[in-house]
Design a protein around this motif. Sequence first.
Motif, PDB file in Angstrom:
ATOM      1  N   THR A 164     -33.452   4.557  40.063  1.00  0.00           N
ATOM      2  CA  THR A 164     -33.845   3.151  40.070  1.00  0.00           C
ATOM      3  C   THR A 164     -35.192   2.962  39.386  1.00  0.00           C
ATOM      4  OG1 THR A 164     -35.034   3.310  42.158  1.00  0.00           O
ATOM      5  CG2 THR A 164     -32.656   2.840  42.284  1.00  0.00           C
ATOM      6  N   LYS A 165     -35.509   1.715  39.066  1.00  0.00           N
ATOM      7  CA  LYS A 165     -36.821   1.430  38.494  1.00  0.00           C
ATOM      8  C   LYS A 165     -37.923   1.767  39.491  1.00  0.00           C
ATOM      9  CE  LYS A 165     -35.772  -1.876  34.910  1.00  0.00           C
ATOM     10  NZ  LYS A 165     -36.096  -3.169  34.315  1.00  0.00           N
ATOM     11  N   ALA A 166     -37.665   1.536  40.771  1.00  0.00           N
ATOM     12  CA  ALA A 166     -38.653   1.886  41.793  1.00  0.00           C
ATOM     13  C   ALA A 166     -38.922   3.389  41.777  1.00  0.00           C
ATOM     14  CB  ALA A 166     -38.183   1.435  43.175  1.00  0.00           C
ATOM     15  N   GLU A 167     -37.878   4.200  41.592  1.00  0.00           N
ATOM     16  CA  GLU A 167     -38.070   5.654  41.515  1.00  0.00           C
ATOM     17  C   GLU A 167     -38.804   6.053  40.238  1.00  0.00           C
ATOM     18  OE1 GLU A 167     -34.503   7.916  43.712  1.00  0.00           O
ATOM     19  OE2 GLU A 167     -33.843   6.431  42.222  1.00  0.00           O
ATOM     20  N   LEU A 168     -38.527   5.359  39.130  1.00  0.00           N
ATOM     21  CA  LEU A 168     -39.251   5.651  37.896  1.00  0.00           C
ATOM     22  C   LEU A 168     -40.734   5.348  38.068  1.00  0.00           C
ATOM     23  CD1 LEU A 168     -36.777   4.226  35.216  1.00  0.00           C
ATOM     24  CD2 LEU A 168     -37.301   6.640  35.661  1.00  0.00           C
ATOM     25  N   LEU A 169     -41.052   4.263  38.773  1.00  0.00           N
ATOM     26  CA  LEU A 169     -42.446   3.863  38.962  1.00  0.00           C
ATOM     27  C   LEU A 169     -43.155   4.711  40.010  1.00  0.00           C
ATOM     28  CD1 LEU A 169     -44.672   1.784  38.216  1.00  0.00           C
ATOM     29  CD2 LEU A 169     -43.865   0.440  40.183  1.00  0.00           C
ATOM     30  N   ALA A 170     -42.510   4.943  41.159  1.00  0.00           N
ATOM     31  CA  ALA A 170     -43.180   5.575  42.305  1.00  0.00           C
ATOM     32  C   ALA A 170     -42.659   6.963  42.652  1.00  0.00           C
ATOM     33  CB  ALA A 170     -43.066   4.670  43.531  1.00  0.00           C
ATOM     34  N   GLY A 171     -41.692   7.451  41.937  1.00  0.00           N
ATOM     35  CA  GLY A 171     -41.141   8.760  42.256  1.00  0.00           C
ATOM     36  C   GLY A 171     -40.394   8.735  43.580  1.00  0.00           C
ATOM     37  N   THR A 172     -40.314   9.883  44.232  1.00  0.00           N
ATOM     38  CA  THR A 172     -39.626   9.958  45.526  1.00  0.00           C
ATOM     39  C   THR A 172     -40.600   9.841  46.686  1.00  0.00           C
ATOM     40  OG1 THR A 172     -39.741  12.372  45.466  1.00  0.00           O
ATOM     41  CG2 THR A 172     -37.710  11.350  44.616  1.00  0.00           C
ATOM     42  N   SER A 173     -41.881   9.897  46.395  1.00  0.00           N
ATOM     43  CA  SER A 173     -42.932   9.721  47.403  1.00  0.00           C
ATOM     44  C   SER A 173     -44.055   8.869  46.822  1.00  0.00           C
ATOM     45  CB  SER A 173     -43.466  11.086  47.844  1.00  0.00           C
ATOM     46  OG  SER A 173     -44.543  10.929  48.720  1.00  0.00           O
ATOM     47  N   SER A 174     -44.654   9.373  45.738  1.00  0.00           N
ATOM     48  CA  SER A 174     -45.684   8.632  45.011  1.00  0.00           C
ATOM     49  C   SER A 174     -45.743   9.181  43.595  1.00  0.00           C
ATOM     50  CB  SER A 174     -47.048   8.763  45.687  1.00  0.00           C
ATOM     51  OG  SER A 174     -47.524  10.084  45.601  1.00  0.00           O
ATOM     52  N   LYS A 175     -46.316   8.377  42.720  1.00  0.00           N
ATOM     53  CA  LYS A 175     -46.432   8.793  41.327  1.00  0.00           C
ATOM     54  C   LYS A 175     -47.727   8.227  40.772  1.00  0.00           C
ATOM     55  CE  LYS A 175     -43.213   9.230  37.484  1.00  0.00           C
ATOM     56  NZ  LYS A 175     -41.916   8.722  37.013  1.00  0.00           N
ATOM     57  N   SER A 176     -48.447   9.062  40.036  1.00  0.00           N
ATOM     58  CA  SER A 176     -49.743   8.705  39.473  1.00  0.00           C
ATOM     59  C   SER A 176     -49.612   8.450  37.978  1.00  0.00           C
ATOM     60  CB  SER A 176     -50.725   9.854  39.731  1.00  0.00           C
ATOM     61  OG  SER A 176     -51.975   9.581  39.162  1.00  0.00           O
ATOM     62  N   ASP A 227     -38.066   7.362  22.222  1.00  0.00           N
ATOM     63  CA  ASP A 227     -37.263   8.402  21.601  1.00  0.00           C
ATOM     64  C   ASP A 227     -35.764   8.150  21.787  1.00  0.00           C
ATOM     65  OD1 ASP A 227     -36.981   8.907  24.288  1.00  0.00           O
ATOM     66  OD2 ASP A 227     -37.646  10.986  24.186  1.00  0.00           O
ATOM     67  N   GLY A 228     -35.412   7.017  22.391  1.00  0.00           N
ATOM     68  CA  GLY A 228     -34.010   6.662  22.554  1.00  0.00           C
ATOM     69  C   GLY A 228     -33.353   7.264  23.781  1.00  0.00           C
ATOM     70  N   THR A 229     -34.104   8.000  24.575  1.00  0.00           N
ATOM     71  CA  THR A 229     -33.521   8.599  25.760  1.00  0.00           C
ATOM     72  C   THR A 229     -33.174   7.519  26.770  1.00  0.00           C
ATOM     73  OG1 THR A 229     -35.680   8.926  26.766  1.00  0.00           O
ATOM     74  CG2 THR A 229     -34.790  10.763  25.496  1.00  0.00           C
ATOM     75  N   THR A 230     -32.153   7.787  27.531  1.00  0.00           N
ATOM     76  CA  THR A 230     -31.762   6.841  28.572  1.00  0.00           C
ATOM     77  C   THR A 230     -32.128   7.418  29.927  1.00  0.00           C
ATOM     78  OG1 THR A 230     -29.562   7.808  28.653  1.00  0.00           O
ATOM     79  CG2 THR A 230     -29.846   5.885  27.234  1.00  0.00           C
ATOM     80  N   PRO A 231     -32.353   6.545  30.900  1.00  0.00           N
ATOM     81  CA  PRO A 231     -32.731   7.043  32.222  1.00  0.00           C
ATOM     82  C   PRO A 231     -31.588   7.823  32.859  1.00  0.00           C
ATOM     83  CG  PRO A 231     -32.474   4.653  32.238  1.00  0.00           C
ATOM     84  CD  PRO A 231     -32.294   5.110  30.830  1.00  0.00           C
TER      85      PRO A 231
END
Length: 150
Positions: free
Chosen positions: A36-48, A27-31
């Motif tokens: 960080t990419k690590a936060e996008l992948l794993a969140g601040t603790s974990s991400k499912s 949709d063209g949104t920017t982060p």
Amino acid sequence: MKNIAAWVLTVMAVAGLTQCGTTTGDDGTTPTPGVTKAELLAGTSSKSWVMTSSKINGKEVFNQSLVCTRDDNTVYRVDKSYEINEGETKCRTQDPQIYEKGTWAFSADETELIINNEQRFKVVELTNTTLRLSIKTLFGETIDRTFKKN
């Protein structure tokens, strides 16, 4: 049979992570600045993440997988560990809830997701809600997988 299906899903999931070309959504949104990419992948603790699409050489094959595997979750943690679990439904009640564990890392340029220091997936897209990975197999097939935040 479940182990083979899990392996194929894992390979496809990991493969897709190596094709990283963008961190913006369709949709063209920017982060968010500072995320960080690590936060996008794993969140601040974990991400499912749950898979929504699996393609081999551009052909959608996700609907050919067992229904009981379609809700499986891949959980990435900030300590660089991951697990793949059965989600809400199991194919067999005696199967363990968690059927794979390991480690993850990004390549130095963060264009690849490296699983267990071995498998390298190209990260095609990584946003807060979408993860798309790609990998080329030893057989020359390209496997693309899309996941949504669960």
